[in-house]
Write a protein that holds these residues in place. Structure first.
Motif, mmCIF file in Angstrom:
data_model
loop_
_atom_site.group_PDB
_atom_site.id
_atom_site.type_symbol
_atom_site.label_atom_id
_atom_site.label_comp_id
_atom_site.label_asym_id
_atom_site.label_seq_id
_atom_site.Cartn_x
_atom_site.Cartn_y
_atom_site.Cartn_z
ATOM 1 N N ALA A 1 0.817 -1.211 0.000
ATOM 2 C CA ALA A 1 0.000 0.000 0.000
ATOM 3 C C ALA A 1 0.850 1.259 0.000
ATOM 4 O O ALA A 1 0.333 2.361 0.161
ATOM 5 C CB ALA A 1 -0.917 -0.002 1.223
ATOM 6 N N LEU A 2 2.165 1.112 -0.194
ATOM 7 C CA LEU A 2 3.068 2.248 -0.044
ATOM 8 C C LEU A 2 2.762 3.371 -1.026
ATOM 9 O O LEU A 2 2.824 4.550 -0.670
ATOM 10 C CB LEU A 2 4.523 1.792 -0.207
ATOM 11 C CG LEU A 2 5.594 2.849 0.064
ATOM 12 C CD1 LEU A 2 5.457 3.420 1.471
ATOM 13 C CD2 LEU A 2 6.992 2.256 -0.138
ATOM 14 N N GLU B 1 -0.098 4.389 -2.427
ATOM 15 C CA GLU B 1 -1.234 5.227 -2.050
ATOM 16 C C GLU B 1 -0.949 6.019 -0.780
ATOM 17 O O GLU B 1 -1.436 7.143 -0.624
ATOM 18 C CB GLU B 1 -2.499 4.393 -1.891
ATOM 19 C CG GLU B 1 -2.526 3.456 -0.706
ATOM 20 C CD GLU B 1 -3.784 2.605 -0.671
ATOM 21 O OE1 GLU B 1 -4.810 3.072 -0.146
ATOM 22 O OE2 GLU B 1 -3.732 1.472 -1.175
ATOM 23 N N VAL B 2 -0.133 5.453 0.116
ATOM 24 C CA VAL B 2 0.236 6.182 1.331
ATOM 25 C C VAL B 2 0.958 7.469 0.972
ATOM 26 O O VAL B 2 0.695 8.541 1.540
ATOM 27 C CB VAL B 2 1.115 5.307 2.242
ATOM 28 C CG1 VAL B 2 1.713 6.118 3.385
ATOM 29 C CG2 VAL B 2 0.306 4.146 2.796
ATOM 30 N N ARG B 3 1.866 7.395 0.022
ATOM 31 C CA ARG B 3 2.623 8.583 -0.376
ATOM 32 C C ARG B 3 1.706 9.651 -0.956
ATOM 33 O O ARG B 3 1.858 10.839 -0.670
ATOM 34 C CB ARG B 3 3.687 8.186 -1.414
ATOM 35 C CG ARG B 3 4.838 7.368 -0.829
ATOM 36 C CD ARG B 3 5.657 6.749 -1.927
ATOM 37 N NE ARG B 3 6.903 6.173 -1.413
ATOM 38 C CZ ARG B 3 7.636 5.308 -2.071
ATOM 39 N NH1 ARG B 3 7.275 4.911 -3.288
ATOM 40 N NH2 ARG B 3 8.758 4.835 -1.552
ATOM 41 N N LEU B 4 0.754 9.227 -1.781
ATOM 42 C CA LEU B 4 -0.146 10.200 -2.401
ATOM 43 C C LEU B 4 -1.120 10.787 -1.375
ATOM 44 O O LEU B 4 -1.439 11.980 -1.429
ATOM 45 C CB LEU B 4 -0.895 9.560 -3.560
ATOM 46 C CG LEU B 4 -0.033 9.188 -4.767
ATOM 47 C CD1 LEU B 4 -0.879 8.539 -5.852
ATOM 48 C CD2 LEU B 4 0.681 10.408 -5.331
ATOM 49 N N MET B 5 -1.609 9.963 -0.454
ATOM 50 C CA MET B 5 -2.475 10.467 0.606
ATOM 51 C C MET B 5 -1.742 11.488 1.468
ATOM 52 O O MET B 5 -2.287 12.545 1.806
ATOM 53 C CB MET B 5 -2.973 9.317 1.479
ATOM 54 C CG MET B 5 -3.971 8.405 0.813
ATOM 55 S SD MET B 5 -4.299 6.911 1.783
ATOM 56 C CE MET B 5 -5.109 7.600 3.209
ATOM 57 N N ALA B 6 -0.516 11.167 1.824
ATOM 58 C CA ALA B 6 0.271 12.089 2.652
ATOM 59 C C ALA B 6 0.514 13.399 1.922
ATOM 60 O O ALA B 6 0.453 14.484 2.513
ATOM 61 C CB ALA B 6 1.587 11.437 3.052
ATOM 62 N N HIS B 7 0.781 13.312 0.618
ATOM 63 C CA HIS B 7 0.998 14.525 -0.162
ATOM 64 C C HIS B 7 -0.277 15.366 -0.199
ATOM 65 O O HIS B 7 -0.231 16.596 -0.031
ATOM 66 C CB HIS B 7 1.416 14.165 -1.584
ATOM 67 C CG HIS B 7 1.638 15.349 -2.464
ATOM 68 N ND1 HIS B 7 2.748 16.163 -2.368
ATOM 69 C CD2 HIS B 7 0.870 15.887 -3.458
ATOM 70 C CE1 HIS B 7 2.666 17.137 -3.252
ATOM 71 N NE2 HIS B 7 1.535 16.992 -3.928
ATOM 72 N N ALA B 8 -1.426 14.716 -0.412
ATOM 73 C CA ALA B 8 -2.694 15.451 -0.445
ATOM 74 C C ALA B 8 -2.971 16.112 0.896
ATOM 75 O O ALA B 8 -3.358 17.289 0.964
ATOM 76 C CB ALA B 8 -3.834 14.507 -0.829
ATOM 77 N N ARG B 9 -2.759 15.375 1.981
ATOM 78 C CA ARG B 9 -2.990 15.939 3.323
ATOM 79 C C ARG B 9 -2.073 17.126 3.596
ATOM 80 O O ARG B 9 -2.478 18.102 4.245
ATOM 81 C CB ARG B 9 -2.756 14.867 4.391
ATOM 82 C CG ARG B 9 -3.948 13.973 4.656
ATOM 83 C CD ARG B 9 -3.651 13.007 5.788
ATOM 84 N NE ARG B 9 -3.302 13.703 7.023
ATOM 85 C CZ ARG B 9 -4.187 14.158 7.908
ATOM 86 N NH1 ARG B 9 -5.489 14.006 7.686
ATOM 87 N NH2 ARG B 9 -3.782 14.764 9.011
ATOM 88 N N PRO C 1 0.832 -4.955 3.045
ATOM 89 C CA PRO C 1 -0.573 -4.710 2.705
ATOM 90 C C PRO C 1 -1.358 -4.010 3.817
ATOM 91 O O PRO C 1 -2.564 -3.806 3.669
ATOM 92 C CB PRO C 1 -1.116 -6.127 2.500
ATOM 93 C CG PRO C 1 -0.318 -6.961 3.455
ATOM 94 C CD PRO C 1 1.066 -6.354 3.467
ATOM 95 N N ASP C 2 -0.700 -3.664 4.919
ATOM 96 C CA ASP C 2 -1.392 -3.122 6.082
ATOM 97 C C ASP C 2 -1.209 -1.615 6.201
ATOM 98 O O ASP C 2 -0.078 -1.097 6.115
ATOM 99 C CB ASP C 2 -0.883 -3.779 7.369
ATOM 100 C CG ASP C 2 -1.303 -5.232 7.483
ATOM 101 O OD1 ASP C 2 -2.123 -5.677 6.655
ATOM 102 O OD2 ASP C 2 -0.812 -5.913 8.391
#
Length: 241
Positions: free
Chosen positions: A28-29, A31-39, A54-55
């Motif tokens: 899931a790495l 999507e984590v990067r993109l979510m963090a960037h959006a936040r 996957p967690d």
């Protein structure tokens, strides 16, 4: 367990945290990067506390989904369309993250994306929007997020909404059709140049259940019909000033 999605399960850890786990075991790495960037740019995405394989251990958001609120009559179709459009506008206005050659977002890496690309979600629909208190709508399920044309994101949302309109029948079909028309007007982005690609992506989505794939082409045709009306309608005297 809080929820069993199409490709992941969500477990409550406590009142503040959830664990989202992909059944396939995929990382899931990205999507984590993109979510963090959006936040980091003020976009309402859940905070990720940790990620391994996957967690995802994430912020637990409290509130109904936009779909639940619409079904309960707590949010009108017009207001729901405005929420969808506002999230698109806010997401696509975020400065692009630096990306590596493989397309993953990397802080400090040279920017290699095209000038016409935006951060796009590709699964932005009422069931993935949580109406949190007191902060308002938040967007979840970033599994498909990537960089691409903003119009593709709008086209994908339109197709997903139209799938309900061509399938449900009765009140649900009429409501989805009205939501689609209002959304196209509020978004103000012509989805037609990206509609074929959106349909292709949607058909290839491995999370679709039996019967859903057959709805994609009729849904895309419906989107094109209403986009023809919305974007090709002759201007009135008032439109011309």
């Amino acid at each position: 367990m809080l929820a069993a999605g199409r490709d992941a399960d969500v477990f409550a850890l406590d009142e503040e945290r959830v664990l989202r786990r992909y059944r396939s075991g995929r990382s899931a790495l990205g999507e984590v990067r993109l979510m963090a960037h959006a936040r980091s740019h003020g976009f309402p995405a859940p905070e990720v506390f940790s990620a391994q394989g996957p967690d995802l251990e994430m912020e637990r958001l409290h509130g109904p989904t936009l779909l639940q609120a619409m079904t309960a009559g707590e949010v009108s179709l017009t207001d729901a369309a405005a929420i969808l459009a506002d999230l698109h506008h806010a997401l696509h206005a975020i400065p692009l993250p630096a990306v590596a050659g493989d397309g993953s977002a990397l802080s400090g890496a040279p920017l290699t994306s095209r000038a016409d690309e935006s951060l796009i979600h590709l699964d932005l629909h009422p069931a993935n929007i949580i109406l949190t208190e007191p902060h308002g709508p938040a967007l979840v399920d970033w599994a498909n997020a990537t960089l691409g044309p903003a119009g593709l994101d709008v086209a994908m949302t339109a197709v997903i909404v139209a799938e309900v309109a061509v399938d449900a029948g009765g009140a649900y079909s009429r409501a989805a059709r009205a939501l689609l028309v209002s959304f196209l007007s509020a978004a103000g982005v012509d989805p037609r140049p990206h509609l074929d690609l959106a349909a292709q992506h949607r058909i290839q989505d491995t999370a679709l259940v039996p019967g859903e794939r057959e709805l994609v082409r009729p849904a895309a045709a419906m989107v094109r019909h209403y986009a023809d009306i919305a974007f090709d309608a002759p201007a009135t005297d008032d439109d011309q000033g």
